[in-house]
Design an enzyme around this catalytic site. Structure first.
Site, PDB file in Angstrom:
ATOM      1  N   THR A   1       0.818  -1.214   0.000  1.00 28.36           N
ATOM      2  CA  THR A   1       0.000   0.000   0.000  1.00 28.36           C
ATOM      3  C   THR A   1       0.850   1.261   0.000  1.00 28.36           C
ATOM      4  O   THR A   1       0.517   2.251  -0.661  1.00 28.36           O
ATOM      5  CB  THR A   1      -0.926  -0.011   1.241  1.00 28.36           C
ATOM      6  OG1 THR A   1      -1.784  -1.134   1.121  1.00 28.36           O
ATOM      7  CG2 THR A   1      -1.750   1.245   1.368  1.00 28.36           C
TER       8      THR A   1
ATOM      9  N   ASP B   1       2.130  -6.559  -4.438  1.00 26.88           N
ATOM     10  CA  ASP B   1       1.323  -6.734  -3.240  1.00 26.88           C
ATOM     11  C   ASP B   1       2.060  -7.808  -2.434  1.00 26.88           C
ATOM     12  O   ASP B   1       2.542  -8.792  -3.006  1.00 26.88           O
ATOM     13  CB  ASP B   1      -0.068  -7.238  -3.631  1.00 26.88           C
ATOM     14  CG  ASP B   1      -0.996  -7.270  -2.436  1.00 26.88           C
ATOM     15  OD1 ASP B   1      -1.846  -6.384  -2.321  1.00 26.88           O
ATOM     16  OD2 ASP B   1      -0.856  -8.192  -1.595  1.00 26.88           O
ATOM     17  N   SER B   2       2.142  -7.629  -1.131  1.00 28.35           N
ATOM     18  CA  SER B   2       3.013  -8.555  -0.390  1.00 28.35           C
ATOM     19  C   SER B   2       2.479  -9.983  -0.387  1.00 28.35           C
ATOM     20  O   SER B   2       3.230 -10.918  -0.112  1.00 28.35           O
ATOM     21  CB  SER B   2       3.263  -8.055   1.031  1.00 28.35           C
ATOM     22  OG  SER B   2       2.122  -8.196   1.828  1.00 28.35           O
ATOM     23  N   SER B   3       1.200 -10.182  -0.716  1.00 25.52           N
ATOM     24  CA  SER B   3       0.695 -11.574  -0.791  1.00 25.52           C
ATOM     25  C   SER B   3       1.336 -12.312  -1.961  1.00 25.52           C
ATOM     26  O   SER B   3       1.279 -13.530  -2.035  1.00 25.52           O
ATOM     27  CB  SER B   3      -0.818 -11.636  -0.972  1.00 25.52           C
ATOM     28  OG  SER B   3      -1.422 -10.457  -0.647  1.00 25.52           O
TER      29      SER B   3
ATOM     30  N   THR C   1       1.856  -4.700   4.230  1.00 25.91           N
ATOM     31  CA  THR C   1       1.717  -5.166   5.623  1.00 25.91           C
ATOM     32  C   THR C   1       1.291  -6.638   5.711  1.00 25.91           C
ATOM     33  O   THR C   1       1.555  -7.295   6.717  1.00 25.91           O
ATOM     34  CB  THR C   1       0.685  -4.308   6.394  1.00 25.91           C
ATOM     35  OG1 THR C   1      -0.570  -4.363   5.695  1.00 25.91           O
ATOM     36  CG2 THR C   1       1.141  -2.874   6.527  1.00 25.91           C
ATOM     37  N   ASP C   2       0.620  -7.142   4.658  1.00 21.81           N
ATOM     38  CA  ASP C   2       0.013  -8.476   4.789  1.00 21.81           C
ATOM     39  C   ASP C   2       1.015  -9.575   5.136  1.00 21.81           C
ATOM     40  O   ASP C   2       0.732 -10.442   5.959  1.00 21.81           O
ATOM     41  CB  ASP C   2      -0.738  -8.855   3.499  1.00 21.81           C
ATOM     42  CG  ASP C   2      -1.985  -8.003   3.297  1.00 21.81           C
ATOM     43  OD1 ASP C   2      -2.390  -7.313   4.250  1.00 21.81           O
ATOM     44  OD2 ASP C   2      -2.550  -8.022   2.181  1.00 21.81           O
TER      45      ASP C   2
ATOM     46  N   THR D   1       3.398  -9.889  14.425  1.00 23.90           N
ATOM     47  CA  THR D   1       2.325 -10.499  13.656  1.00 23.90           C
ATOM     48  C   THR D   1       1.324  -9.409  13.271  1.00 23.90           C
ATOM     49  O   THR D   1       1.135  -8.453  14.025  1.00 23.90           O
ATOM     50  CB  THR D   1       1.688 -11.654  14.469  1.00 23.90           C
ATOM     51  OG1 THR D   1       0.873 -12.421  13.637  1.00 23.90           O
ATOM     52  CG2 THR D   1       0.880 -11.185  15.651  1.00 23.90           C
TER      53      THR D   1
ATOM     54  N   GLN E   1      -2.815 -21.944  18.268  1.00 21.24           N
ATOM     55  CA  GLN E   1      -3.695 -20.919  17.714  1.00 21.24           C
ATOM     56  C   GLN E   1      -3.825 -19.739  18.673  1.00 21.24           C
ATOM     57  O   GLN E   1      -4.275 -18.669  18.281  1.00 21.24           O
ATOM     58  CB  GLN E   1      -5.066 -21.532  17.405  1.00 21.24           C
ATOM     59  CG  GLN E   1      -4.971 -22.528  16.271  1.00 21.24           C
ATOM     60  CD  GLN E   1      -6.215 -23.343  16.036  1.00 21.24           C
ATOM     61  OE1 GLN E   1      -7.329 -22.924  16.348  1.00 21.24           O
ATOM     62  NE2 GLN E   1      -6.047 -24.528  15.478  1.00 21.24           N
TER      63      GLN E   1
END
Ligand code: ASP
Length: 332
Positions: A12, A55-57, A87-88, A157, A267
């Site tokens: 972004t 995009d970081s993905s 950021t992802d 995270t 988790q």
């Protein structure tokens, strides 16, 4: 004045609000960042290197290698490094890079933004100014600088999609607080030796997230010659079902037979996995499962990717996984 290398990877922070003919947002070349934020040149002498605009993905370990090599080849010429990143998956890249740099003696600071720089009320300017300032300090960590906090990269995270506080470091205090001044509180000390870079990552692992109702034996057929490790995302202290068709035990035994490393993560994001506390944890230990302790999922995964890439000896991988290599794990 300190010399800082600004490495652009996208996200972004690199987007223009203006859209191109396809309706997609244009990229913002890093050099124009200096025009948007002229204060940067008062903090440091900045040179920009546009590695990619993704995009970081869409980033993968081969991109981590390009980034690590770019830092390595410029290591002597600069006092610090700032990485602009979406950021992802920033916490994954920051964790991965922390493992591949041994004896790091200079700051490698990741930052990005929740809102593009060209939008009024963007958080990009503040994050970038803080990151550059941080990169001028004697600080030898791969860190994430976001919303006035400096977090250890391999302890971070992403926790919020919409809030300016995008990251948290659940099991480690911030390394520094940014107020009127920057106070570094918890950073690692530099090692005496020269920096070494090992950008090697193996993708031969699988992550199994448990959910009530899962039939883990169904996943045995997914194990193959390219599965060298399995990270299980269990419940609480590292618990899992042990009875009937939902039992995880046949899956663990199938991994054991195939000499696959097994790691139990949780988790729950706060505190640590403890495989001694409940009987399922003890059954896991008996089958060779090791604990991810209080590592983030991002660190637990990228540490294994790094160790599988770096070593072939199962003993070395297991031993290194259980140690804290770059401050990613609390040893109790
Ligand atoms: N999708 C973006 C990315 O990770 C989100 C961001 O940068 O905040 O590249």
């Amino acid at each position: 004045m300190k010399r800082i290398l600004l490495l652009q990877t996208g996200g972004t922070i690199a987007m223009q609000i203006r859209r191109n003919e396809d309706g997609a947002m244009d990229n913002l070349p890093s050099d124009s960042l200096k025009k948007h934020i002229p204060e940067l040149s008062e903090i440091a002498q900045i040179q920009c290197l546009d590695l990619f605009f993704k995009d970081s993905s869409d980033l993968s370990p081969s991109d981590w290698v390009v980034l690590a090599r770019a830092i390595e080849s410029n290591y002597q010429q600069f006092d610090g490094f700032v990485v602009l990143h979406g950021t992802d998956t920033m916490a994954y890249t920051a964790s991965a890079l922390s493992f591949c740099f041994k004896h790091l003696a200079k700051p490698v600071i990741f930052t990005g933004s929740q809102v593009p720089l060209s939008v009024i009320r963007s958080d990009a300017g503040r994050n970038l100014i803080n990151a550059v300032q941080m990169a001028t300090l004697p600080f030898c960590e791969v860190a994430i600088c976001f919303n006035d906090k400096i977090l250890r990269g391999n302890r971070s995270t992403k926790m919020s999609i919409g809030d300016f506080t995008a990251f948290t470091s659940p099991n480690h205090p911030p390394l520094a607080e940014i107020g009127i001044d920057i106070h570094v509180k918890h950073a690692l000390r530099p090692g005496g030796s020269a920096m070494e870079c090992y950008p090697v990552f193996s993708e031969e692992l699988m992550v199994l997230r448990l959910f009530p109702g899962i039939k883990p034996s169904r996943y045995i057929s997914l194990l193959n010659d390219n599965t060298r490790a399995v990270i299980i995302s269990g419940y609480g202290s590292g618990n899992f079902p042990v009875s009937g068709e939902h039992s995880l035990l046949p899956f663990l035994e199938a991994c054991l037979e195939r000499n696959i490393f097994m790691v139990m993560a949780s988790q729950a994001v706060f505190d640590a996995v403890d495989l001694e506390k409940y009987s399922s944890g003890r059954m896991a230990r008996e089958r060779g499962v090791i604990s991810a302790g209080d590592m983030t999922m991002e660190a637990a995964i990228t540490k294994m990717m790094f160790l599988l890439g770096r070593y072939s000896s199962p003993y070395q991988i297991r031993d290194a996984y259980m140690r804290s290599l770059r401050g990613e794990l609390t040893i109790r």
